[in-house]
Enzyme design. Structure first.
Site, mmCIF file in Angstrom:
data_model
loop_
_atom_site.group_PDB
_atom_site.id
_atom_site.type_symbol
_atom_site.label_atom_id
_atom_site.label_comp_id
_atom_site.label_asym_id
_atom_site.label_seq_id
_atom_site.Cartn_x
_atom_site.Cartn_y
_atom_site.Cartn_z
ATOM 1 N N GLY A 227 3.998 4.485 10.595
ATOM 2 C CA GLY A 227 4.292 5.911 10.445
ATOM 3 C C GLY A 227 5.455 6.122 9.501
ATOM 4 N N GLY A 270 2.289 -0.490 6.506
ATOM 5 C CA GLY A 270 1.473 -0.810 5.333
ATOM 6 C C GLY A 270 2.109 -0.138 4.130
ATOM 7 N NE ARG A 307 -3.034 7.226 -0.251
ATOM 8 C CZ ARG A 307 -2.037 8.084 -0.274
ATOM 9 N NH1 ARG A 307 -1.561 8.522 -1.416
ATOM 10 N NH2 ARG A 307 -1.508 8.511 0.838
ATOM 11 C CB CYS A 337 -21.001 12.548 -12.610
ATOM 12 S SG CYS A 337 -21.154 12.050 -14.328
ATOM 13 C CD GLU A 338 -19.154 13.421 -6.707
ATOM 14 O OE1 GLU A 338 -18.831 14.536 -6.232
ATOM 15 O OE2 GLU A 338 -20.148 12.784 -6.358
ATOM 16 C CE1 TYR A 365 -4.091 2.065 4.344
ATOM 17 C CE2 TYR A 365 -1.979 3.062 3.751
ATOM 18 C CZ TYR A 365 -2.763 2.327 4.632
ATOM 19 O OH TYR A 365 -2.223 1.856 5.796
#
Ligand code: PLP
Length: 410
Positions: A227, A270, A307, A337-338, A365
């Protein structure tokens, strides 16, 4: 990353030379920053018996795992595959904690075979584990203390509707199962979510866990999960690790004295360890001006860095080719293509086509959430260690896309 004589460098390595040598897009990681973060955490808790387990889902390259093993870290894993990666990076099974969610008993049996520490997060698995192993294999239990962490819903995992952990309200039932199947509870765990902004949140969780520890004589370690927040923007708030270390260590040491037992305090960060150690470099393919917006289109997209689209995460973007140019406003987009927008209306030093842009905080990540969407190759990864650059993953090619496909004649 530092600007020295008008050139951006990472621990001595020239960024544009790296992009020439390994091509773009490129992930680059800096061991010096990983070590600095690890040491900051170890120092903050030096008055306790602490073990820091690197949550490897943030960045699973085995050279990074090996580096953390060398530093003396343990490993936090969430799948049997991460367990195997940890073992092949040289971790002792006893330094690997396996905290899966909603996995089959078959997968848990595989973890038992490897001898790693197992963290159980639901009553059904606890019952099955009790029947299968009883007092033969000590375990850890993941508690949901129902603490609302900061951040948005996707990264808060301790609250009442979360799928993670066994609710504190179910502890009487847990005690019955433990007793009847002679389970040995060696650890208690809580991970209330990413981006906790407040030391008080940790302290609330600590008090809840301490109450539960009193019910199990066999407990040897308490794992407070993670956290820890890091800064994504220059003026961002970061978890005050020294304040947390001071407050929690004092309370923890006092609790150990009360119960007359030396417990180990564990964390499993992490993001805190690797986020700021990583950079994604990408080349600007196209500058495109529409009636309302100036777009910079890159040779990367949501397939390499999801992310911003998935979590609304902010990643600072710098034009490393033009350290002295005047800033202008750009909307930075990918080649998928988005609508893969990395950032709207960002102030970036004036961009020419062919310039290299850098995404900061790309250690956690980012590569580990990358995909082959649009049949694009995943980038190469490079590690900077003591001034030298090492290729630690090759850029993919057509063989990787075709590898498991079976051609049939229709
Ligand atoms: C993801 C995860 C972590 C690491 O979280 P960070 O926010 O990256 O520090 C730790 N523990 C568990 C169980 C996790 O699932």
């Amino acid at each position: 990353m530092e600007l020295i004589n008008n050139r951006f460098t990472i621990s001595g390595a020239d960024v544009l030379e790296l992009c020439d040598k390994y091509e773009s897009p490129l992930y680059v990681y800096d061991t010096a920053k990983m070590q600095e973060q690890y040491q900051k955490m170890a120092d903050a808790f030096k008055s306790t018996h602490i073990k820091i387990n690197y949550a490897c889902k943030a960045l699973t390259n085995i050279s990074v795992l090996k580096f953390f093993n060398k530093l003396g870290a343990g490993l936090d894993t969430v799948s049997i595959q991460e367990v195997w990666l940890g073992l092949s990076s040289g971790f002792d099974p006893k330094d690997i904690i396996y905290t899966p969610n909603c996995v089959s008993m078959e997968e848990i049996n595989l973890a038992v075979k490897e001898g790693v520490r197992i963290n159980i997060d639901n009553i059904s698995t606890l019952e099955q584990f009790g029947l299968a192993y009883g007092d033969k294999y000590p375990i850890c239990i993941r508690i949901n203390p129902h603490i609302m962490a900061g951040g948005n819903d996707k990264i808060s995992v301790g609250h009442i509707d979360s799928k993670f952990g066994i609710s504190i309200h179910q502890m009487p039932h847990v005690e019955r199962i433990v007793k009847s199947s002679h389970l040995i509870i060696e650890g208690l765990h809580m991970h209330s979510g990413s981006d906790i902004l407040d030391v008080d949140v940790f302290m609330q969780g600590a008090d809840i866990l301490f109450e539960i520890i009193k019910k199990f004589d066999s407990v040897k370690y308490v794992d407070f999960g993670s956290g820890f927040k890091v800064a994504y923007k220059p003026d961002d708030y970061e978890t005050d690790i020294n304040q947390l270390g001071e407050t929690l260590s004092a309370r923890f040491n006092q609790f150990c004295k009360e119960i007359g037992k030396e417990l180990t305090l564990m964390f499993e960060p992490g993001k805190y360890l690797v986020s700021e150690a990583g950079y994604l470099f990408a080349k600007v393919n196209v500058i495109k001006q529409t009636t309302s917006t100036m777009f910079a289109g890159l040779d990367t997209g949501m397939n390499h860095l999801i992310r911003p689209m998935f979590y609304d995460a902010y990643h600072q973007i710098i034009n490393v080719s033009k350290p002295e140019a005047k800033p202008r406003l750009y909307t930075v987009v990918g080649y998928i293509c988005e609508t893969d927008t990395f950032g709207w209306n960002r102030k970036i030093n004036e961009i020419s086509e062919g310039d290299i842009l850098c995404f900061k905080n790309a250690g956690a990540y980012c590569f580990s959430m990358s995909s082959n969407y649009n049949s694009r190759f995943r980038p190469a990864e490079v590690l900077i260690h003591e001034g030298n650059d090492y290729l630690i993953r090759e850029r993919e090619d057509m063989n990787d896309l075709l590898n498991k496909q079976i051609v049939i004649d229709l």
